[in-house]
Design an enzyme around this catalytic site. Structure first.
Site, mmCIF file in Angstrom:
data_model
loop_
_atom_site.group_PDB
_atom_site.id
_atom_site.type_symbol
_atom_site.label_atom_id
_atom_site.label_comp_id
_atom_site.label_asym_id
_atom_site.label_seq_id
_atom_site.Cartn_x
_atom_site.Cartn_y
_atom_site.Cartn_z
ATOM 1 N N ASP A 47 -11.907 -10.511 -1.106
ATOM 2 C CA ASP A 47 -13.213 -10.699 -0.465
ATOM 3 C C ASP A 47 -14.220 -9.796 -1.176
ATOM 4 O O ASP A 47 -13.843 -8.834 -1.818
ATOM 5 C CB ASP A 47 -13.209 -10.511 1.067
ATOM 6 C CG ASP A 47 -12.563 -9.240 1.570
ATOM 7 O OD1 ASP A 47 -12.396 -8.296 0.776
ATOM 8 O OD2 ASP A 47 -12.245 -9.181 2.774
ATOM 9 N N GLU B 265 0.806 -1.230 0.000
ATOM 10 C CA GLU B 265 0.000 0.000 0.000
ATOM 11 C C GLU B 265 0.835 1.274 0.000
ATOM 12 O O GLU B 265 0.608 2.172 0.800
ATOM 13 C CB GLU B 265 -0.981 -0.017 1.174
ATOM 14 C CG GLU B 265 -1.883 -1.243 1.154
ATOM 15 C CD GLU B 265 -2.893 -1.290 2.310
ATOM 16 O OE1 GLU B 265 -2.785 -0.472 3.230
ATOM 17 O OE2 GLU B 265 -3.764 -2.164 2.273
ATOM 18 N N GLU C 164 -5.842 -10.801 -1.554
ATOM 19 C CA GLU C 164 -6.698 -10.619 -0.367
ATOM 20 C C GLU C 164 -8.164 -10.548 -0.759
ATOM 21 O O GLU C 164 -8.925 -9.722 -0.254
ATOM 22 C CB GLU C 164 -6.297 -9.332 0.380
ATOM 23 C CG GLU C 164 -4.826 -9.274 0.733
ATOM 24 C CD GLU C 164 -4.434 -8.044 1.549
ATOM 25 O OE1 GLU C 164 -5.326 -7.317 2.029
ATOM 26 O OE2 GLU C 164 -3.216 -7.820 1.703
ATOM 27 N N ASN D 283 2.278 -4.950 -3.203
ATOM 28 C CA ASN D 283 0.863 -5.311 -3.001
ATOM 29 C C ASN D 283 0.055 -4.046 -2.745
ATOM 30 O O ASN D 283 0.543 -3.112 -2.098
ATOM 31 C CB ASN D 283 0.809 -6.237 -1.772
ATOM 32 C CG ASN D 283 -0.515 -6.918 -1.560
ATOM 33 O OD1 ASN D 283 -1.052 -7.513 -2.485
ATOM 34 N ND2 ASN D 283 -1.040 -6.843 -0.347
ATOM 35 N N HIS E 182 -10.102 -6.361 -2.464
ATOM 36 C CA HIS E 182 -11.192 -6.135 -1.493
ATOM 37 C C HIS E 182 -12.342 -5.469 -2.241
ATOM 38 O O HIS E 182 -12.381 -4.251 -2.379
ATOM 39 C CB HIS E 182 -10.701 -5.278 -0.329
ATOM 40 C CG HIS E 182 -9.683 -5.970 0.512
ATOM 41 N ND1 HIS E 182 -9.997 -7.081 1.275
ATOM 42 C CD2 HIS E 182 -8.354 -5.743 0.705
ATOM 43 C CE1 HIS E 182 -8.902 -7.493 1.907
ATOM 44 N NE2 HIS E 182 -7.891 -6.709 1.566
HETATM 45 C C1 XIL Z 1 -6.417 -6.640 8.057
HETATM 46 C C2 XIL Z 1 -6.767 -7.826 8.892
HETATM 47 O O1 XIL Z 1 -7.650 -8.641 8.175
HETATM 48 C C3 XIL Z 1 -7.402 -7.383 10.172
HETATM 49 O O2 XIL Z 1 -7.585 -8.494 11.049
HETATM 50 C C4 XIL Z 1 -6.523 -6.351 10.862
HETATM 51 O O3 XIL Z 1 -7.177 -5.863 12.024
HETATM 52 C C5 XIL Z 1 -6.233 -5.207 9.926
HETATM 53 O O4 XIL Z 1 -5.622 -5.705 8.754
HETATM 54 N N1 XIL Z 1 -4.940 -4.857 3.508
HETATM 55 C C6 XIL Z 1 -3.947 -5.664 3.982
HETATM 56 C C7 XIL Z 1 -4.240 -6.577 5.105
HETATM 57 O O5 XIL Z 1 -2.866 -5.693 3.404
HETATM 58 O O6 XIL Z 1 -3.121 -6.819 5.907
HETATM 59 C C8 XIL Z 1 -5.372 -6.099 5.965
HETATM 60 O O7 XIL Z 1 -5.678 -7.073 6.929
HETATM 61 C C9 XIL Z 1 -6.561 -5.789 5.092
HETATM 62 C C10 XIL Z 1 -6.257 -4.732 4.076
#
Ligand code: XIL
Length: 665
Positions: free
Chosen positions: A277, A169, A275, A210, A246
């Site tokens: 979802d 990020e 990641e 990422n 996401h």
């Molecule tokens: C999130 C986790 O899922 C949570 O449990 C934590 O509280 C915060 O981080 N981007 C990322 C991940 O790279 O590491 C994050 O994970 C979600 C967004």
């Protein structure tokens, strides 16, 4: 602006989140029973058969304590990412004070179950302790180097840990560098340094950058593309790009995901979805489940279609443990299993995308309540109750038979919604209709009940529309021409036009090649270097037909080699100082396949090209010449491909590139 998909600030929220979820599940009775799985075989089997991984983000507590969680974790997935256990706050909460318990637990679980581990994440602005954030430049760089050396070094000889998110990020939404403590203290060099330290710590690991909101082609993903290209040109060891994924059903699907992956792949990096979802606005409904399932299949299909895509990691698997409800108030249910470990349609969608739909044998339910309305002398509107399907209904076939009995049903159209309008019917005539539903794997439902329709006798209207006049042709290519004419008038109303065509410049007969409800028509599929004559006539609802218009004669262009091409360019995003043109669509308008194409266009003064994908662009003064990339030069007649580019321009200059023309070769 698209609504932000991920809030900028993320605190450490796991404990709060678990408490919230526990509280909620004590009071909320699930409203939906999970759909039965038609799927056969676990996800990992199908993914492995296609040379990809399918993974999940593991939470340490249920992994240690819950049998149901462990069973799914080991059965369904062949890849694991630590959701939190490898982050800086979990591993080195104070300087050189290490805790590897969670990280080791996950690596041991993966090793025992023949799963690969993706390390997440070495350098991030979030979940990094205050002691790091407060350091001066020299000490901060040293702390970063130590952290990477120790953490990545610990697993360098571990066969399960194969890759790392080195930086996470680093961009803001406009494509600038995020104003994090890393960037503010060290400048952008922290990124190259982090990759070099990681390579030194584990020479065999695949090293990734990422980010989120980079799934589609936009200013942020283009900034990432430019950075990866420039880092690799400087021999900085960037091996892989992670698209977090996401997603949220209310913001739409990034439909250029596959194309975006492809342009990164063309830089020589591996890509992966890290990641995934797909959250919904609560509460769950079956319609939202279906949309969500489609998003999941779209992502998996995109990865399957791109050779350089290694696999897809889902950010957890059960709604019981998902970061979504705590992070995005009133949203949730983002994963493959509900909070009771029941598979949702999203599971089936991932499964079927992984195995290419071959195991979905469940047909949609039969459409019901087929009814006809709005019957005129020439048309009828059909509607029915939508079908349901385990993975989603792809569309409906509309079938018609003549008369009130006998004859056979043939398909007269398709619809993606639960309605259809059938036009062009004869007055005073009976027809029978049925519909059936299809899913993406090609399973069809039984046919619905039959509805019988008799068109009206017309209004007694015998007055024909006036004759269309001034028929003209324009935009003639080697395979198409655009016709326009002056609209007819009618005492009731013109319902449409018939387009007639005869071969050559004389002789032959006119036959109908199409209809139009407006005073224009585009006729495609023509042969190059060939003459045609056109006429149009108007119709009204009672079936009265006008006299035919004047005749226009058209000769298609030669297209030289028999191939020809056209180009259309779209500005996708623009901002003060730059813009992205995407897609620039190249279409083979010829009658034979082409193997290469050249698009020329003009860049306004002081505009400079700063990024390009799916094409090879050179500039000379203000003239830009784009040639196909090695993989998208071959186009069958009628086929299209796209490329894109990013341009920097002076602040305050609103102009964009113009004058696009396409030639072959
Ligand atoms: C999130 C986790 O899922 C949570 O449990 C934590 O509280 C915060 O981080 N981007 C990322 C991940 O790279 O590491 C994050 O994970 C979600 C967004």
């Amino acid at each position: 602006m698209t609504p932000p998909r991920v809030p900028v600030h993320r605190a450490r929220r796991r404990l709060v989140q678990l408490a919230v979820v526990a509280l909620l599940s004590a009071f909320v009775v699930p409203v939906l029973s999970a759909s039965p799985a038609s799927a056969s075989g676990p996800l990992r089997t199908h993914a492995a058969a296609r040379g990809k991984f399918i993974g999940f983000a593991a939470a340490t507590s249920p992994l240690a304590n819950e049998a149901a969680y462990r069973t799914i974790a080991q059965t369904e997935f062949n890849q694991i990412t630590a959701e939190n256990a490898m982050k800086w706050d979990a591993t080195e909460s104070s300087d050189n004070n290490w805790n590897f318990s969670g990280a080791d637990q996950i690596v041991a679980f993966a090793a025992a179950n023949n799963q690969q581990v993706h390390g997440h994440t070495l350098v991030w602005h979030s979940q990094t302790p205050g002691w790091v954030q407060g350091l001066g430049a020299t000490a901060m760089r040293t702390a970063m180097q130590d952290h990477i050396a120790t953490l990545a070094g610990r697993y360098a000889n571990n066969a399960s840990v194969v890759s790392w998110d080195v930086v996470n990020e680093v961009f803001d939404e406009n494509g600038g560098f995020r104003s994090s403590f890393w960037y503010n203290t060290l400048g952008q060099s922290f990124i190259a340094d982090a990759f070099r330290y990681a390579r030194a710590a584990d020479p065999d690991a695949r090293l990734c950058i990422n980010d989120y909101n980079v799934e589609g082609i936009n200013a942020k993903s283009t900034a990432m593309y430019n950075l990866v290209q420039s880092l690799r040109a400087q021999n900085v060891p960037v091996d892989c790009v992670g698209f977090q994924g996401h997603l949220a059903t209310q913001y739409g699907f990034p439909s250029d995901l596959q194309q975006n992956m492809q342009r990164f792949a063309a830089l020589g990096v591996q890509v992966r979805v890290t990641e995934l979802d797909v959250r919904i606005v609560m509460p769950r409904t079956s319609a939202k489940d279906t949309t969500q399932a489609t998003y999941y299949s779209n992502v998996v299909n995109a990865c399957m279609a791109v050779t350089a895509c290694a696999g897809v990691t889902i950010w957890g698997f059960t709604d019981k443990y998902s970061w979504v409800p705590d992070t995005f108030p009133s949203e949730g249910a983002a994963l493959l299993y509900d909070a009771n470990y029941q598979q949702k349609p999203a599971y089936t969608a991932v499964h079927n995308a992984l195995d290419n739909g071959t195991s979905d044998t469940q047909a949609p339910s039969t459409p019901s309540n087929l009814t006809a309305s709005g019957i005129t002398s020439s048309s009828v509107n059909l509607s029915w109750t939508a079908s349901t399907d385990n993975v989603g209904v792809a569309g409906y076939d509309i079938l018609r038979a003549p008369g009130t009995s006998g004859g056979s049903f043939t398909q007269v159209g398709t619809s993606t919604t639960a309605s259809f309008s059938n036009t062009g019917l004869s007055a005073n005539t009976s027809y029978r209709y049925q519909v059936r539903a299809r899913d993406a794997a090609g399973n069809t439902s039984s046919v619905s009940s039959t509805v019988t329709v008799t068109t009206t006798g017309g209004t007694g209207d015998t007055q024909a529309p006036s004759t269309p006049s001034s028929l003209a042709a324009a935009g003639t290519t080697s395979s198409s021409t655009n016709l326009t004419w002056t609209a007819s008038t009618d005492n009731v109303a013109v319902t449409g036009y018939d387009i007639l065509r005869a071969p050559g410049t004389s002789g032959g007969t006119f036959t109908q090649v199409g209809t139009s409800t407006t005073a224009s028509f585009s006729n495609t599929g023509l042969s190059a270097n060939t003459s045609y004559r056109y006429q149009v006539r108007a119709r009204d609802a009672a079936g009265n037909v006008s006299a035919v218009s004047n005749t226009v004669t058209v000769t298609t262009t030669g297209g030289g080699t028999g191939g020809g091409c056209s180009v259309t360019a779209t500005v996708q995003t623009s901002w003060n100082g730059g813009y992205v043109m995407q897609p620039v669509t190249v279409t083979n308008t010829g009658t034979s396949a082409i193997t290469s194409w050249t698009v020329t266009f003009t860049l306004p003064p002081n505009h400079s090209l700063v990024g390009q994908w799916n094409g090879v662009i050179s500039t000379s003064g203000g003239t830009a010449t784009a040639k196909n990339a090695p993989y998208n030069g071959s186009l069958a007649p009628g086929a299209s491909t796209t490329f894109g580019f990013q341009v920097a321009r002076p602040n305050g200059d609103g102009n964009t590139a113009y004058g696009f023309t396409c030639t072959t070769p």
